[in-house]
Structures are given as structure tokens and as C-alpha cells.
Design a protein around this motif. Structure first.
Motif, mmCIF file in Angstrom:
data_model
loop_
_atom_site.group_PDB
_atom_site.id
_atom_site.type_symbol
_atom_site.label_atom_id
_atom_site.label_comp_id
_atom_site.label_asym_id
_atom_site.label_seq_id
_atom_site.Cartn_x
_atom_site.Cartn_y
_atom_site.Cartn_z
ATOM 1 N N LEU A 66 2.823 10.795 4.805
ATOM 2 C CA LEU A 66 2.622 11.897 3.863
ATOM 3 C C LEU A 66 1.844 11.447 2.634
ATOM 4 C CD1 LEU A 66 6.111 13.658 4.078
ATOM 5 C CD2 LEU A 66 3.914 14.497 4.965
ATOM 6 N N VAL A 67 2.203 10.283 2.075
ATOM 7 C CA VAL A 67 1.474 9.780 0.909
ATOM 8 C C VAL A 67 0.030 9.466 1.283
ATOM 9 C CG1 VAL A 67 1.343 7.915 -0.796
ATOM 10 C CG2 VAL A 67 3.561 8.892 -0.203
ATOM 11 N N GLY A 68 -0.182 8.936 2.489
ATOM 12 C CA GLY A 68 -1.543 8.667 2.935
ATOM 13 C C GLY A 68 -2.377 9.927 3.060
ATOM 14 N N LEU A 69 -1.756 11.016 3.509
ATOM 15 C CA LEU A 69 -2.483 12.280 3.626
ATOM 16 C C LEU A 69 -2.768 12.894 2.260
ATOM 17 C CD1 LEU A 69 -0.586 13.886 6.647
ATOM 18 C CD2 LEU A 69 -2.882 12.872 6.654
ATOM 19 N N LEU A 70 -1.840 12.719 1.322
ATOM 20 C CA LEU A 70 -1.979 13.346 0.006
ATOM 21 C C LEU A 70 -2.807 12.522 -0.966
ATOM 22 C CD1 LEU A 70 1.680 14.646 -0.448
ATOM 23 C CD2 LEU A 70 -0.344 16.009 0.091
ATOM 24 N N ARG A 78 -0.267 0.008 1.313
ATOM 25 C CA ARG A 78 0.105 -1.047 0.369
ATOM 26 C C ARG A 78 1.470 -0.765 -0.252
ATOM 27 N NH1 ARG A 78 -4.224 -0.927 -3.918
ATOM 28 N NH2 ARG A 78 -2.752 -2.350 -4.940
ATOM 29 N N LEU A 79 1.725 0.496 -0.566
ATOM 30 C CA LEU A 79 3.014 0.858 -1.159
ATOM 31 C C LEU A 79 4.155 0.573 -0.189
ATOM 32 C CD1 LEU A 79 4.405 2.283 -3.614
ATOM 33 C CD2 LEU A 79 4.186 4.405 -2.311
ATOM 34 N N VAL A 80 3.969 0.964 1.060
ATOM 35 C CA VAL A 80 5.008 0.750 2.063
ATOM 36 C C VAL A 80 5.223 -0.736 2.313
ATOM 37 C CG1 VAL A 80 5.576 1.061 4.499
ATOM 38 C CG2 VAL A 80 4.684 2.991 3.176
ATOM 39 N N VAL A 81 4.132 -1.487 2.464
ATOM 40 C CA VAL A 81 4.240 -2.917 2.743
ATOM 41 C C VAL A 81 4.885 -3.664 1.584
ATOM 42 C CG1 VAL A 81 2.869 -5.010 3.076
ATOM 43 C CG2 VAL A 81 2.333 -2.964 4.395
ATOM 44 N N ALA A 82 4.566 -3.247 0.351
ATOM 45 C CA ALA A 82 5.052 -3.976 -0.823
ATOM 46 C C ALA A 82 6.518 -3.699 -1.128
ATOM 47 C CB ALA A 82 4.192 -3.627 -2.042
ATOM 48 N N ALA A 118 1.051 -7.221 0.645
ATOM 49 C CA ALA A 118 0.222 -6.161 0.075
ATOM 50 C C ALA A 118 -1.086 -6.716 -0.473
ATOM 51 C CB ALA A 118 0.998 -5.438 -1.032
ATOM 52 N N VAL A 119 -1.006 -7.855 -1.178
ATOM 53 C CA VAL A 119 -2.228 -8.480 -1.697
ATOM 54 C C VAL A 119 -3.096 -8.981 -0.551
ATOM 55 C CG1 VAL A 119 -3.116 -10.421 -3.052
ATOM 56 C CG2 VAL A 119 -1.190 -9.080 -3.910
ATOM 57 N N LEU A 124 -7.860 -8.474 2.797
ATOM 58 C CA LEU A 124 -8.431 -8.384 4.142
ATOM 59 C C LEU A 124 -9.340 -7.173 4.296
ATOM 60 C CD1 LEU A 124 -8.466 -9.438 7.097
ATOM 61 C CD2 LEU A 124 -6.484 -7.964 7.517
ATOM 62 N N VAL A 125 -8.922 -6.043 3.727
ATOM 63 C CA VAL A 125 -9.676 -4.799 3.918
ATOM 64 C C VAL A 125 -10.866 -4.708 2.976
ATOM 65 C CG1 VAL A 125 -9.530 -2.281 3.798
ATOM 66 C CG2 VAL A 125 -7.645 -3.598 4.793
#
Length: 320
Positions: A66-70, A78-82, A118-119, A124-125
Motif C-alpha cells: 500500500l505504501v509503495g502504491l501511494l 526500504r521502510l519495510v526492510v529497515a 536498507a542502506v 545496490l539500486v
């Protein structure tokens, strides 16, 4: 009388929505966004404790989508991974009834690993190191400040000395990147543990208590780490072994911070014994932290206290 309870699916949806709202507020509110993101793992902690790890993982995935879509997919990832690992594992530790210290250490390790991941993902990207970028922005800010001082006619010798000190500080900050990750993880783990335990107790759950401040005793390993770090600093500095110097510098700073915490705990115990008022305690704590000499004395005292345990010696002497 029938009691209606909220189903796991309903509660999962509500807590997922709360996670999305917190993420959006953290992105779009410039001043308090950093504080709000500290509490992003809170809904996951509650959900895992109340309904299990499986529901927490599904809520994490749903909130991330949802956050990715919004907002933006990379930011959401990054938010999820961190932050998700710390929330999920802390909720699982609470549900398992682990002791407070053990639960906190697991959360700390998860928070540090999450920040590193996250870093690494961003590097990487985008091939951009966010920490190096922050240092560059800070350096640009100092350069602009020095230009303003030059235009105001400030003494050139003083400016040159200040510029040299800033450059040394920036160089030292580059060396201390590993310590930055540890301190960030400590901050996120502490926020998750404190907020999660308070909310769960309000909801009627039994949460393992963290030891009171006057009972804190950090491991003696920090004292030995301090000694090994001094040797590493000498060898790395005199023989130009930069990886050893950087590793020892981070270890030395970490040991000093641990010693400062232990020293402040010892001061707290003395204030508690002599029943010093809270306001005077706070003033003295701030004075210690703001004065480099007193902070160093407190850190050295704390490191020595890890070995000799003055509180136990004083208690044993009183019993005689």
C-alpha cells in the motif's frame, strides 16, 4: 451475555492501516516525520503478540504494498526492510515470554541488521551511499557558513583553524560509520521496546519488565574492548593499517559510550541513595554530558565499575 471479540483479520486490517498512516505521515511531515517513523513497528508488535507471527508478516507485506502504491516502491521497500524485522521479532519475543534484556538484545540486532540492509538496498539500486551523501551535505553546509563569516570580515586565522577542525571532524565521522549503524539501531530498538511494552500493558498483556536503571550492569567485555581498542589504535596508527585503525576507533567509541552509560547509572544510584531531587539530578546529568572532561571521567569510572562493581561492594559493606 455474548462477548464479541475482534477477529484476527479485522484487527490485522486496522493495524495495517495504522502502519500505512504512520508511513505517510513520516514521509510528508517534515519536522516530526523522523519521530513518527520510530513508531512504525508498533502495530506489528501488537499484532504478533495478539495473533501470531504469521499475521504480522502478512500485515507487513500488505502495508509495504500500500505504501509503495501511494508513495514510492523503493521508499516502501526500504521502510519495510529497515523497521519490520525489529517489530516482528520483538513481538515474537514478547509472545514467547522472553526476559526483557534478551528481548531487547534480539530487537537491537534486528534493528541494526535492518538499517544495514536498507542502506545496502539503496546502494545496490541507486549506487548512492546515503551516509556519505549526508556527510557531503553537512560539509556543504559548513562551507556556506564559512563563506558568510568571511563576508562579515572574521579573522582569517580563526577561520582557518575552524575549517581545519571541521575537516578533521568530517574525516573522523567517515571512520565512525559502523558506530552510526549501532547507535541508530539502539535508538530504533529502544523506541520499539518502550512503546510496544507500554501499549501491550494497556491492552492487558503481561510483558517482561526491563530491569530498573539502578540495576543496570553492562558486561565487563566493554572494559576489555576498550583496552584492545587502544592497542589497535596504536598499531593501526603507527603502522598505517587503516582497517585496523578504523575498527579500533569504532570499538573505542563504543566502549566509551558504554562506560558513560554505566557511569551515569552509578551517579544515579548515588543520587537515589542520598535522595537528591529529580530537578537537581537532571541538571547534573546534563552538565556531565555537556562537559567533555566530566563525561570522560564518568565513562572511565563506568568502565572500571564494570570490573569492580562498586554498588555491590557498598551494599556488602553496609551489611557488616
Amino acid at each position: 451475555m455474548n462477548q464479541h471479540r475482534i477477529t484476527p483479520l479485522t484487527e490485522s486490517g486496522l493495524l495495517t492501516a495504522l502502519s500505512v498512516v504512520l508511513a505517510l505521515m513520516a514521509v510528508y511531515l517534515p519536522f516530526i516525520g523522523f519521530l513518527l517513523v520510530l513508531f512504525w513497528p508498533l502495530p506489528l508488535i501488537v499484532l504478533v503478540v495478539r495473533h501470531g507471527l504469521r499475521w504480522g508478516i502478512m500485515a507487513t507485506a500488505a502495508a509495504g504494498i500500500l505504501v509503495g502504491l501511494l508513495v514510492e516502491p523503493l521508499l516502501s521497500l526500504r521502510l519495510v526492510v529497515a523497521f519490520a524485522p525489529a517489530g516482528l521479532l520483538l513481538g515474537w519475543a514478547f509472545a514467547q515470554g522472553w526476559p526483557g534484556v534478551r528481548s531487547f538484545m534480539l530487537t537491537l540486532l534486528a534493528a541494526i541488521a535492518g538499517q544495514l540492509a536498507a542502506v545496502g538496498l539503496l546502494l545496490l539500486v541507486t549506487d548512492v551511499n546515503p551516509l556519505a551523501m549526508q556527510v557531503d551535505l553537512l560539509q556543504s553546509s559548513f562551507d556556506s557558513t564559512f563563506q558568510v563569516y568571511e563576508s562579515l570580515g572574521m579573522n582569517e586565522a580563526d577561520l582557518a583553524q575552524a575549517r581545519s577542525d571541521i575537516e578533521q571532524g568530517m574525516k573522523m565521522l567517515n571512520y565512525l560509520f559502523p558506530l552510526v549503524f549501532i547507535l541508530m539501531g539502539l535508538l530504533y530498538a529502544a523506541a520499539a521496546y518502550i512503546s510496544g511494552s507500554k501499549v501491550l500493558r494497556r491492552l492487558g498483556h503481561s510483558v517482561p519488565q526491563f530491569p530498573a536503571i539502578h540495576e543496570w550492569r553492562l558486561p565487563q567485555g566493554f572494559l576489555y574492548l576498550f583496552g584492545f581498542a587502544l592497542v589497535g589504535l596504536y598499531w593501526g596508527g603507527t603502522r598505517q593499517i587503516m582497517w585496523l585503525y578504523q575498527l579500533s576507533l569504532n570499538a573505542n567509541a563504543l566502549a566509551i559510550i558504554a562506560g558513560l552509560v554505566q557511569g551515569l547509572v552509578l551517579v544515579h544510584c548515588l543520587f537515589r541513595h542520598f535522595k537528591v531531587k529529580l530537578f537537581l539530578r537532571i541538571v547534573f546529568y546534563v552538565f556531565i554530558l555537556m562537559n567533555p572532561f566530566l563525561a570522560q571521567v564518568a565513562a572511565m569510572t563506568g568502565l572500571i565499575d564494570m570490573l569492580f562493581d562498586y554498588r555491590r561492594r557498598f551494599a556488602a559493606r553496609k551489611q557488616k
